[in-house]
Motif scaffolding. Structure first.
Motif, PDB file in Angstrom:
ATOM      1  N   THR A  20      -5.779  44.638  18.945  1.00  0.00           N
ATOM      2  CA  THR A  20      -6.825  44.341  17.959  1.00  0.00           C
ATOM      3  C   THR A  20      -6.850  42.859  17.620  1.00  0.00           C
ATOM      4  O   THR A  20      -7.922  42.233  17.565  1.00  0.00           O
ATOM      5  N   SER A  21      -5.678  42.275  17.386  1.00  0.00           N
ATOM      6  CA  SER A  21      -5.628  40.858  17.027  1.00  0.00           C
ATOM      7  C   SER A  21      -6.138  39.981  18.164  1.00  0.00           C
ATOM      8  O   SER A  21      -6.765  38.937  17.923  1.00  0.00           O
ATOM      9  N   TYR A  22      -5.899  40.382  19.405  1.00  0.00           N
ATOM     10  CA  TYR A  22      -6.382  39.609  20.546  1.00  0.00           C
ATOM     11  C   TYR A  22      -7.907  39.513  20.537  1.00  0.00           C
ATOM     12  O   TYR A  22      -8.488  38.425  20.676  1.00  0.00           O
ATOM     13  N   VAL A  23      -8.566  40.626  20.351  1.00  0.00           N
ATOM     14  CA  VAL A  23     -10.029  40.634  20.365  1.00  0.00           C
ATOM     15  C   VAL A  23     -10.597  39.944  19.126  1.00  0.00           C
ATOM     16  O   VAL A  23     -11.552  39.161  19.214  1.00  0.00           O
ATOM     17  N   VAL A  24     -10.017  40.197  17.960  1.00  0.00           N
ATOM     18  CA  VAL A  24     -10.504  39.570  16.723  1.00  0.00           C
ATOM     19  C   VAL A  24     -10.314  38.058  16.780  1.00  0.00           C
ATOM     20  O   VAL A  24     -11.212  37.295  16.416  1.00  0.00           O
TER      21      VAL A  24
ATOM     22  N   TYR B  40     -12.673  36.649  20.036  1.00  0.00           N
ATOM     23  CA  TYR B  40     -14.107  36.901  20.106  1.00  0.00           C
ATOM     24  C   TYR B  40     -14.760  37.110  18.746  1.00  0.00           C
ATOM     25  O   TYR B  40     -15.985  37.233  18.672  1.00  0.00           O
TER      26      TYR B  40
ATOM     27  N   TYR C 211     -14.753  39.631  16.811  1.00  0.00           N
ATOM     28  CA  TYR C 211     -15.338  40.948  16.593  1.00  0.00           C
ATOM     29  C   TYR C 211     -14.855  41.548  15.277  1.00  0.00           C
ATOM     30  O   TYR C 211     -13.820  41.177  14.736  1.00  0.00           O
ATOM     31  N   ASN C 212     -15.613  42.491  14.787  1.00  0.00           N
ATOM     32  CA  ASN C 212     -15.278  43.191  13.563  1.00  0.00           C
ATOM     33  C   ASN C 212     -13.958  43.944  13.741  1.00  0.00           C
ATOM     34  O   ASN C 212     -13.776  44.680  14.709  1.00  0.00           O
ATOM     35  N   ARG C 213     -13.001  43.741  12.804  1.00  0.00           N
ATOM     36  CA  ARG C 213     -11.681  44.351  12.941  1.00  0.00           C
ATOM     37  C   ARG C 213     -11.731  45.878  12.978  1.00  0.00           C
ATOM     38  O   ARG C 213     -11.120  46.491  13.862  1.00  0.00           O
TER      39      ARG C 213
ATOM     40  N   THR D 146     -13.102  47.096  16.288  1.00  0.00           N
ATOM     41  CA  THR D 146     -12.154  46.814  17.370  1.00  0.00           C
ATOM     42  C   THR D 146     -10.984  47.795  17.348  1.00  0.00           C
ATOM     43  O   THR D 146     -10.585  48.336  18.395  1.00  0.00           O
TER      44      THR D 146
ATOM     45  N   GLY E 265     -12.156  51.115  18.479  1.00  0.00           N
ATOM     46  CA  GLY E 265     -12.497  51.076  19.899  1.00  0.00           C
ATOM     47  C   GLY E 265     -11.273  51.203  20.779  1.00  0.00           C
ATOM     48  O   GLY E 265     -11.242  52.002  21.734  1.00  0.00           O
ATOM     49  N   PHE E 266     -10.230  50.436  20.462  1.00  0.00           N
ATOM     50  CA  PHE E 266      -8.990  50.546  21.229  1.00  0.00           C
ATOM     51  C   PHE E 266      -8.340  51.910  21.022  1.00  0.00           C
ATOM     52  O   PHE E 266      -7.771  52.481  21.960  1.00  0.00           O
TER      53      PHE E 266
END
Length: 447
Positions: free
Chosen positions: A330-334, A337, A339-341, A344, A347-348
């Protein structure tokens, strides 16, 4: 992009890191790996591994995380070593791989809390586990566990993870102490403590090749090493925190919980069976549930209360570890990019749920996932981190570990020496023995 979150307090970080470390590795795996590998002989090697290899390695992950102040994947790029970004990616994928079957076990725990209260497994614990551990019911509870994990991560570092672990970790410790005291009072528990606490060094010498990889990998698993979790958690730290002090406390607390779990489970087995039964010594995914459930079944009404309390502790511990593994991705995408936490995190969680359905549908898949994680994925990931910290980033790593300490130069030098020499050698030997074991008897469920 929103400002990156940090821990509200040092205690919040310590409890979150302990919560990540204190999970199914301690309460599901540790007592039965101990039983399968000779009792105190395994504990002896595990303790050495946790402090001589695990502590320097966890400090290495802390150095990377705090120095980079970003998620585990992008940390290496920010440290000006982009070629090593693959190490962070391996850690992230290893964590997701583990969480996919870890969540299935978490679902079993939920089921056994309910079934302890009703006494549903009392007639035939082994048969009951076989009925509920696979199939649609197991898939549904796997989904419930993942959804609960995602809710906590969605609230963020301070409001979600920190608040949850502030409650979880003290609860685990208090409940385990109470259960261990109760187990001590039971007639017939005495021989268990000799088996658990007095090493048989002849047994260790004759079984060294099988005990060492399991014990060292158990240290990695129980400390959440090689999964990107500790790099990610340390990335939310400030420069005034002492990494050696925090890391030492985390390893001590984590090890204490593992030992406490053994002081609960192994005496119960001795009380019931007079020794460690085959179901425990097999060390398989069913061992915790079948072996302990047989004990609870014979305690009648007290067994219902004891069962709810025991599996309640296991559930809290499982959740505290699961949120750290989901936070890595989650931290990688947030971070990268914006993205909304919550989106995300869920989603994962959905993707992990899909992968985990294999383990929920057939326990043979779960055993395969677990064997590959223990024998290959974790040692590879930790080995690469150790090489990077010791031989690529060495001087900068020393500078980072000195921050927040009074002096610390002697410790930093000794720590770097350990990373470059015996820690590296120990992890490499563990990987070699693990790969050899997999090659000799590949646990492939589809053949």
């Amino acid at each position: 992009m929103a400002e990156r979150e940090t821990w509200a307090t040092r205690l919040g970080f310590i409890l979150a890191a302990v919560g990540s470390a204190v999970g199914l590795g301690n309460l599901w795996q540790f007592p039965f790996k101990t039983s399968a590998e000779g009792g105190a002989a395994f504990v002896f090697v595990y303790l050495i591994a946790a402090f001589l290899i695990g502590l320097p390695a966890i400090l290495g992950e802390f150095v990377i995380g705090r120095r980079a102040n970003i998620n585990a994947v992008e940390a290496f790029d920010r440290l000006k070593h982009p070629a090593w970004t693959v190490v962070g990616a391996i850690g992230l994928l290893t964590g997701l791989w583990i969480l996919s079957y870890y969540s299935v076990v978490g679902g079993w725990v939920i089921r056994f809390i309910v079934d302890s209260a009703t006494g549903a497994y009392f007639t035939d614990p082994g048969g009951h586990f076989g009925d509920v551990s696979m199939g649609w019911a197991a898939i549904g509870l796997h989904g419930l566990f993942m959804a609960t994990t995602a809710v906590i991560v969605a609230f963020g570092v301070e409001k979600g993870i920190e608040k949850a672990t502030r409650l979880m970790v003290p609860s685990i410790l208090v409940m385990l102490v109470g259960l261990a005291v109760y187990a001590f009072t039971l007639d017939g528990s005495g021989p268990a403590y000799g088996y658990y606490l007095s090493p048989d060094f002849d047994y260790l010498a004759n079984n060294f090749g099988s005990i060492v990889p399991f014990a060292v990998s158990q240290a990695f698993f129980s400390l959440s090493l090689g999964m990107g979790a500790m790099i990610t958690y340390a990335s939310y730290l400030g420069d005034d925190d002492s990494l050696p002090a925090d890391g030492s406390l985390i390893v001590v607390l984590n090890t204490a919980v593992g030992l406490l779990a053994g002081l609960v489970v192994i005496p119960l087995l001795f009380v019931q069976f007079g020794s460690v039964p085959d179901v425990a010594a097999g060390g398989g995914p069913d061992a915790l549930f079948v072996g302990v459930s047989q004990v609870f079944a014979d305690l009648g009404l007290a067994g219902r209360v004891f069962g709810v309390a025991f599996f309640g502790v296991v559930l809290i511990a499982a959740l505290s570890s699961a949120i750290s593994l989901l936070e890595v991705a989650t931290s990688y995408v947030v971070d990268n990019y914006g993205y909304n936490r919550p989106v995300t995190a869920f989603g994962f969680a959905g993707a992990i749920f899909a992968l985990g359905t294999l383990s929920a549908w057939n326990i043979a898949w779960l055993g395969w996932f677990d064997s590959l994680a223990y024998s290959v994925l974790l040692p590879v990931s930790v080995l690469l981190v150790v090489i990077f910290v010791g031989w690529v980033y060495g001087p900068e790593a020393v500078d980072e570990i000195k921050k927040g300490t009074d002096g610390g130069g002697t410790f930093a030098t000794a720590w770097l020496w350990s990373i470059r020499t015996y820690v590296l050698a120990g992890v490499f030997v563990t990987l070699y023995l693990g790969v050899t074991d997999i090659y000799a008897a590949p646990p492939i469920p589809f053949l």
